[in-house]
Write a protein that holds these residues in place. Structure first.
Motif, PDB file in Angstrom:
ATOM      1  N   ALA A  78      43.954  45.035  38.796  1.00  0.00           N
ATOM      2  CA  ALA A  78      42.524  44.736  38.677  1.00  0.00           C
ATOM      3  C   ALA A  78      42.163  44.446  37.226  1.00  0.00           C
ATOM      4  O   ALA A  78      41.430  43.490  36.938  1.00  0.00           O
ATOM      5  CB  ALA A  78      41.696  45.895  39.214  1.00  0.00           C
ATOM      6  N   ASP A  79      42.675  45.257  36.310  1.00  0.00           N
ATOM      7  CA  ASP A  79      42.399  45.033  34.885  1.00  0.00           C
ATOM      8  C   ASP A  79      42.950  43.694  34.431  1.00  0.00           C
ATOM      9  O   ASP A  79      42.310  42.973  33.653  1.00  0.00           O
ATOM     10  CB  ASP A  79      43.007  46.152  34.030  1.00  0.00           C
ATOM     11  CG  ASP A  79      42.308  47.481  34.221  1.00  0.00           C
ATOM     12  OD1 ASP A  79      41.189  47.509  34.784  1.00  0.00           O
ATOM     13  OD2 ASP A  79      42.907  48.503  33.829  1.00  0.00           O
TER      14      ASP A  79
ATOM     15  N   PRO B 211      53.855  44.000  36.961  1.00  0.00           N
ATOM     16  CA  PRO B 211      54.262  44.402  38.303  1.00  0.00           C
ATOM     17  C   PRO B 211      54.772  43.221  39.129  1.00  0.00           C
ATOM     18  O   PRO B 211      54.299  42.106  38.989  1.00  0.00           O
ATOM     19  CB  PRO B 211      52.982  44.950  38.929  1.00  0.00           C
ATOM     20  CG  PRO B 211      52.087  45.261  37.787  1.00  0.00           C
ATOM     21  CD  PRO B 211      52.456  44.298  36.699  1.00  0.00           C
ATOM     22  N   ASP B 212      55.730  43.512  39.980  1.00  0.00           N
ATOM     23  CA  ASP B 212      56.270  42.524  40.904  1.00  0.00           C
ATOM     24  C   ASP B 212      55.588  42.768  42.252  1.00  0.00           C
ATOM     25  O   ASP B 212      55.961  43.680  42.996  1.00  0.00           O
ATOM     26  CB  ASP B 212      57.780  42.696  41.011  1.00  0.00           C
ATOM     27  CG  ASP B 212      58.434  41.659  41.900  1.00  0.00           C
ATOM     28  OD1 ASP B 212      57.741  41.088  42.772  1.00  0.00           O
ATOM     29  OD2 ASP B 212      59.643  41.444  41.739  1.00  0.00           O
TER      30      ASP B 212
ATOM     31  N   ALA C 246      47.189  53.696  40.303  1.00  0.00           N
ATOM     32  CA  ALA C 246      47.483  53.182  38.960  1.00  0.00           C
ATOM     33  C   ALA C 246      48.001  51.749  39.035  1.00  0.00           C
ATOM     34  O   ALA C 246      47.663  50.912  38.187  1.00  0.00           O
ATOM     35  CB  ALA C 246      48.503  54.079  38.265  1.00  0.00           C
ATOM     36  N   TYR C 247      48.794  51.447  40.037  1.00  0.00           N
ATOM     37  CA  TYR C 247      49.311  50.089  40.237  1.00  0.00           C
ATOM     38  C   TYR C 247      48.170  49.104  40.469  1.00  0.00           C
ATOM     39  O   TYR C 247      48.060  48.075  39.807  1.00  0.00           O
ATOM     40  CB  TYR C 247      50.266  50.100  41.436  1.00  0.00           C
ATOM     41  CG  TYR C 247      50.746  48.735  41.864  1.00  0.00           C
ATOM     42  CD1 TYR C 247      51.859  48.161  41.286  1.00  0.00           C
ATOM     43  CD2 TYR C 247      50.089  48.020  42.867  1.00  0.00           C
ATOM     44  CE1 TYR C 247      52.321  46.912  41.682  1.00  0.00           C
ATOM     45  CE2 TYR C 247      50.537  46.776  43.272  1.00  0.00           C
ATOM     46  CZ  TYR C 247      51.651  46.228  42.672  1.00  0.00           C
ATOM     47  OH  TYR C 247      52.087  44.995  43.067  1.00  0.00           O
ATOM     48  N   TRP C 248      47.297  49.442  41.445  1.00  0.00           N
ATOM     49  CA  TRP C 248      46.180  48.542  41.769  1.00  0.00           C
ATOM     50  C   TRP C 248      45.202  48.428  40.607  1.00  0.00           C
ATOM     51  O   TRP C 248      44.636  47.353  40.376  1.00  0.00           O
ATOM     52  CB  TRP C 248      45.468  49.004  43.036  1.00  0.00           C
ATOM     53  CG  TRP C 248      46.311  48.830  44.256  1.00  0.00           C
ATOM     54  CD1 TRP C 248      46.763  49.808  45.082  1.00  0.00           C
ATOM     55  CD2 TRP C 248      46.816  47.596  44.789  1.00  0.00           C
ATOM     56  NE1 TRP C 248      47.521  49.263  46.095  1.00  0.00           N
ATOM     57  CE2 TRP C 248      47.572  47.914  45.939  1.00  0.00           C
ATOM     58  CE3 TRP C 248      46.714  46.266  44.401  1.00  0.00           C
ATOM     59  CZ2 TRP C 248      48.209  46.947  46.714  1.00  0.00           C
ATOM     60  CZ3 TRP C 248      47.358  45.292  45.174  1.00  0.00           C
ATOM     61  CH2 TRP C 248      48.084  45.639  46.306  1.00  0.00           C
TER      62      TRP C 248
ATOM     63  N   VAL D  77      43.357  40.969  36.275  1.00  0.00           N
ATOM     64  CA  VAL D  77      42.524  39.894  36.841  1.00  0.00           C
ATOM     65  C   VAL D  77      41.214  39.779  36.072  1.00  0.00           C
ATOM     66  O   VAL D  77      40.787  38.675  35.721  1.00  0.00           O
ATOM     67  CB  VAL D  77      42.269  40.140  38.343  1.00  0.00           C
ATOM     68  CG1 VAL D  77      41.195  39.210  38.881  1.00  0.00           C
ATOM     69  CG2 VAL D  77      43.554  39.998  39.134  1.00  0.00           C
ATOM     70  N   VAL D  78      40.585  40.890  35.784  1.00  0.00           N
ATOM     71  CA  VAL D  78      39.282  40.877  35.111  1.00  0.00           C
ATOM     72  C   VAL D  78      39.416  40.398  33.660  1.00  0.00           C
ATOM     73  O   VAL D  78      38.630  39.586  33.189  1.00  0.00           O
ATOM     74  CB  VAL D  78      38.634  42.280  35.163  1.00  0.00           C
ATOM     75  CG1 VAL D  78      37.437  42.362  34.227  1.00  0.00           C
ATOM     76  CG2 VAL D  78      38.234  42.616  36.586  1.00  0.00           C
ATOM     77  N   ASN D  79      40.434  40.889  32.960  1.00  0.00           N
ATOM     78  CA  ASN D  79      40.569  40.594  31.523  1.00  0.00           C
ATOM     79  C   ASN D  79      41.433  39.368  31.225  1.00  0.00           C
ATOM     80  O   ASN D  79      41.474  38.918  30.081  1.00  0.00           O
ATOM     81  CB  ASN D  79      41.143  41.812  30.808  1.00  0.00           C
ATOM     82  CG  ASN D  79      40.219  42.997  30.919  1.00  0.00           C
ATOM     83  OD1 ASN D  79      39.025  42.886  30.726  1.00  0.00           O
ATOM     84  ND2 ASN D  79      40.770  44.146  31.259  1.00  0.00           N
ATOM     85  N   ARG D  80      42.147  38.890  32.234  1.00  0.00           N
ATOM     86  CA  ARG D  80      43.025  37.718  32.092  1.00  0.00           C
ATOM     87  C   ARG D  80      44.070  37.882  31.001  1.00  0.00           C
ATOM     88  O   ARG D  80      44.443  36.942  30.308  1.00  0.00           O
ATOM     89  CB  ARG D  80      42.211  36.453  31.828  1.00  0.00           C
ATOM     90  CG  ARG D  80      41.336  36.092  32.992  1.00  0.00           C
ATOM     91  CD  ARG D  80      40.634  34.801  32.750  1.00  0.00           C
ATOM     92  NE  ARG D  80      39.776  34.515  33.891  1.00  0.00           N
ATOM     93  CZ  ARG D  80      39.045  33.447  33.983  1.00  0.00           C
ATOM     94  NH1 ARG D  80      39.066  32.544  33.033  1.00  0.00           N
ATOM     95  NH2 ARG D  80      38.297  33.254  35.033  1.00  0.00           N
ATOM     96  N   LYS D  81      44.528  39.131  30.842  1.00  0.00           N
ATOM     97  CA  LYS D  81      45.616  39.402  29.921  1.00  0.00           C
ATOM     98  C   LYS D  81      46.317  40.684  30.361  1.00  0.00           C
ATOM     99  O   LYS D  81      45.737  41.492  31.092  1.00  0.00           O
ATOM    100  CB  LYS D  81      45.142  39.520  28.482  1.00  0.00           C
ATOM    101  CG  LYS D  81      44.199  40.662  28.228  1.00  0.00           C
ATOM    102  CD  LYS D  81      43.752  40.689  26.778  1.00  0.00           C
ATOM    103  CE  LYS D  81      42.773  41.857  26.583  1.00  0.00           C
ATOM    104  NZ  LYS D  81      42.348  41.967  25.227  1.00  0.00           N
ATOM    105  N   VAL D  82      47.542  40.848  29.922  1.00  0.00           N
ATOM    106  CA  VAL D  82      48.316  42.034  30.285  1.00  0.00           C
ATOM    107  C   VAL D  82      47.697  43.246  29.590  1.00  0.00           C
ATOM    108  O   VAL D  82      47.522  43.224  28.378  1.00  0.00           O
ATOM    109  CB  VAL D  82      49.790  41.867  29.893  1.00  0.00           C
ATOM    110  CG1 VAL D  82      50.575  43.142  30.140  1.00  0.00           C
ATOM    111  CG2 VAL D  82      50.407  40.696  30.628  1.00  0.00           C
ATOM    112  N   PRO D  83      47.350  44.267  30.399  1.00  0.00           N
ATOM    113  CA  PRO D  83      46.733  45.466  29.799  1.00  0.00           C
ATOM    114  C   PRO D  83      47.672  46.177  28.852  1.00  0.00           C
ATOM    115  O   PRO D  83      48.836  46.116  28.916  1.00  0.00           O
ATOM    116  CB  PRO D  83      46.413  46.356  30.998  1.00  0.00           C
ATOM    117  CG  PRO D  83      46.576  45.523  32.220  1.00  0.00           C
ATOM    118  CD  PRO D  83      47.405  44.349  31.833  1.00  0.00           C
TER     119      PRO D  83
END
Length: 58
Positions: free
Chosen positions: A49-50, A5-6, A43-45, A52-58
């Motif tokens: 959040a995912d 996301p931008d 869905a964007y937020w 930030v928590v996982n430190r990888k692109v979901p």
């Protein structure tokens, strides 16, 4: 979703839709999220959040 996301574009589009378009903040964020391929602002937020928590692109 494979796109990142931008955040700047999201915030700008939401602000314009809210202030110039007369939408509520919620409606404006949904519009901005859909412009980036998300179902809605929730869905964007959640994607962010995912990330930030996982430190990888979901």
């Amino acid at each position: 979703m494979n796109r990142i996301p931008d955040i700047d574009a999201f915030e700008e589009r939401a602000a314009i839709a809210e202030y110039d378009g007369g939408l509520s903040r919620s409606e404006a964020e949904n519009l901005a999220a859909k412009a980036q391929g998300f179902a809605d602002a929730d869905a964007y937020w959640q994607w962010l959040a995912d990330y930030v928590v996982n430190r990888k692109v979901p």
